[in-house]
Write an enzyme that holds these catalytic residues in place. Structure first.
Site, PDB file in Angstrom:
ATOM      1  N   ARG A   1       0.851  -1.177   0.000  1.00  0.00           N
ATOM      2  CA  ARG A   1       0.000   0.000   0.000  1.00  0.00           C
ATOM      3  C   ARG A   1       0.891   1.232   0.000  1.00  0.00           C
ATOM      4  O   ARG A   1       1.971   1.233   0.601  1.00  0.00           O
ATOM      5  CB  ARG A   1      -0.931   0.030   1.232  1.00  0.00           C
ATOM      6  CG  ARG A   1      -2.065  -0.993   1.195  1.00  0.00           C
ATOM      7  CD  ARG A   1      -3.086  -0.643   0.121  1.00  0.00           C
ATOM      8  NE  ARG A   1      -4.268  -1.506   0.169  1.00  0.00           N
ATOM      9  CZ  ARG A   1      -4.405  -2.618  -0.521  1.00  0.00           C
ATOM     10  NH1 ARG A   1      -3.414  -3.039  -1.304  1.00  0.00           N
ATOM     11  NH2 ARG A   1      -5.507  -3.336  -0.445  1.00  0.00           N
TER      12      ARG A   1
ATOM     13  N   GLU B   1      -2.727   8.474  -3.696  1.00  0.00           N
ATOM     14  CA  GLU B   1      -3.161   7.599  -4.783  1.00  0.00           C
ATOM     15  C   GLU B   1      -4.629   7.851  -5.082  1.00  0.00           C
ATOM     16  O   GLU B   1      -5.441   7.896  -4.142  1.00  0.00           O
ATOM     17  CB  GLU B   1      -2.958   6.142  -4.372  1.00  0.00           C
ATOM     18  CG  GLU B   1      -3.210   5.147  -5.490  1.00  0.00           C
ATOM     19  CD  GLU B   1      -2.937   3.716  -5.071  1.00  0.00           C
ATOM     20  OE1 GLU B   1      -3.883   2.895  -5.125  1.00  0.00           O
ATOM     21  OE2 GLU B   1      -1.787   3.419  -4.699  1.00  0.00           O
TER      22      GLU B   1
ATOM     23  N   HIS C   1      -1.362   0.838  -9.534  1.00  0.00           N
ATOM     24  CA  HIS C   1      -2.036  -0.079  -8.605  1.00  0.00           C
ATOM     25  C   HIS C   1      -2.784  -1.176  -9.365  1.00  0.00           C
ATOM     26  O   HIS C   1      -3.999  -1.326  -9.268  1.00  0.00           O
ATOM     27  CB  HIS C   1      -3.002   0.675  -7.684  1.00  0.00           C
ATOM     28  CG  HIS C   1      -3.349  -0.111  -6.450  1.00  0.00           C
ATOM     29  ND1 HIS C   1      -3.770   0.483  -5.278  1.00  0.00           N
ATOM     30  CD2 HIS C   1      -3.341  -1.457  -6.201  1.00  0.00           C
ATOM     31  CE1 HIS C   1      -4.010  -0.449  -4.370  1.00  0.00           C
ATOM     32  NE2 HIS C   1      -3.760  -1.631  -4.917  1.00  0.00           N
TER      33      HIS C   1
END
Length: 315
Positions: A231, A259, A278
């Site tokens: 993450r 993000e 991602h």
């Protein structure tokens, strides 16, 4: 578990999932503004995939009969903010078994692409430039995997044929595996200076938030590669930018903080960094594995058997 009024919310149409029990009424909801039905009837909620935390937790406060929250991600950080709205005893289950293959593939891709200079070659192709020369190999490199759960183990599976000088494993607590020892996070200061490649595959928790901060990065050897498939907030972006701008470290990031990475952010143009948006779990491997997991979980739930992958029970 059998009731004609019990409903299950799914991010896929029920007819696309083979093997679902007929004990429930299925509702398809993948984060749209309108709910598909009254949330009060829902007993098993499968969260939308790759939606914001705000979207994911929105129906939770309206689900008084809820028994199971099933994510389609390995991490659960995006639902934790809504758990206080639930009654005690609700089980939160993750998607262990769904993302290992895809995420491990991307981790290996990022390592190889970065070491072999593929991003620069792609830019050279766009400019019709022939960028020959010698590049780094994965062979003979020492690799440190930080976060040795199912995904970390899958990453090691894929590293095994590449003749690495050594693979070191780190997790929250020390243990022994068939492949060798797993070291505790507390040993990182001694392990980081020995690694040529550091791969982050740990969940985001309060203990791992900012784990790869200034002190962590400073202990990495000159020229080492940091790969993050966990993450974004596991890495301190400001500290990483300082190391990249100074030319001491390289990075390959599938996740960032913030993000999505906004236009104009300095990380986009930092030297020696490869960024993917991602997509660790977003591959053709995701959907069939996710659907098999849901059929298996709901079959167990309907039969009154314990579900798999429980990571938390609300109090």
């Amino acid at each position: 578990m059998s009731s004609t009024t019990s409903e299950v919310w799914l991010p896929f149409p029920a007819e696309e999932i083979a093997g679902l029990p007929d004990s429930f009424r299925y509702r398809h909801w993948d984060g749209e503004d309108e709910f598909p039905a009254d949330p009060a009837a829902c007993v098993f909620y499968v969260t939308p995939y790759m939606k914001s935390p705000a979207v994911t937790v929105r129906p939770l406060a309206l689900m008084p009969r809820l028994r199971i929250v099933q994510t389609l991600t390995a991490g659960i950080d995006h639902v934790l903010g809504g758990l206080s709205d639930l009654r005690p005893g609700v089980r939160l289950c993750n998607a262990r078994g769904v993302h290992e293959a895809s995420t491990a593939e991307l981790a290996l891709t990022l390592v190889l692409a970065s070491l072999r200079g593929i991003p620069g070659m792609v830019r050279g192709q766009d400019r019709e430039e022939w960028r020959g020369g010698f590049y780094e190999a994965l062979a003979d490199k020492s690799v440190l995997i930080v976060g040795y759960g199912a995904i970390g183990a899958a990453i090691e599976d894929r590293l095994a044929p590449f003749e690495c000088a050594g693979i070191t494993r780190v997790a929250r607590s020390a243990r022994t595996t068939g492949r060798g020892p797993v070291h505790a996070f507390t040993e990182l200061p001694a392990l980081l200076p020995e690694a040529d490649v550091v791969i982050l595959s740990t969940p985001l928790t309060e203990d791992t938030r900012g784990l790869a901060g200034a002190a962590f990065l400073a202990r990495m050897k000159d020229g080492a590669l940091l790969v993050n498939v966990s993450r974004g907030p596991v890495v301190d972006t400001k500290a990483l930018l300082a190391e990249l701008d100074g030319g001491r470290l390289c990075a390959a990031l599938d996740v960032t903080d913030p993000e999505p990475l906004p236009a104009g952010h300095p990380l986009w143009h930092a030297p020696h960094v490869l960024i993917t948006p991602h997509v660790g779990g977003s591959s053709s491997a995701f959907e069939p594995r996710a659907k098999r997991l849901l059929a298996r979980q709901l079959t167990r739930f309907a039969a009154g058997e314990p579900v798999e992958n429980t990571v938390l029970i609300t109090e």
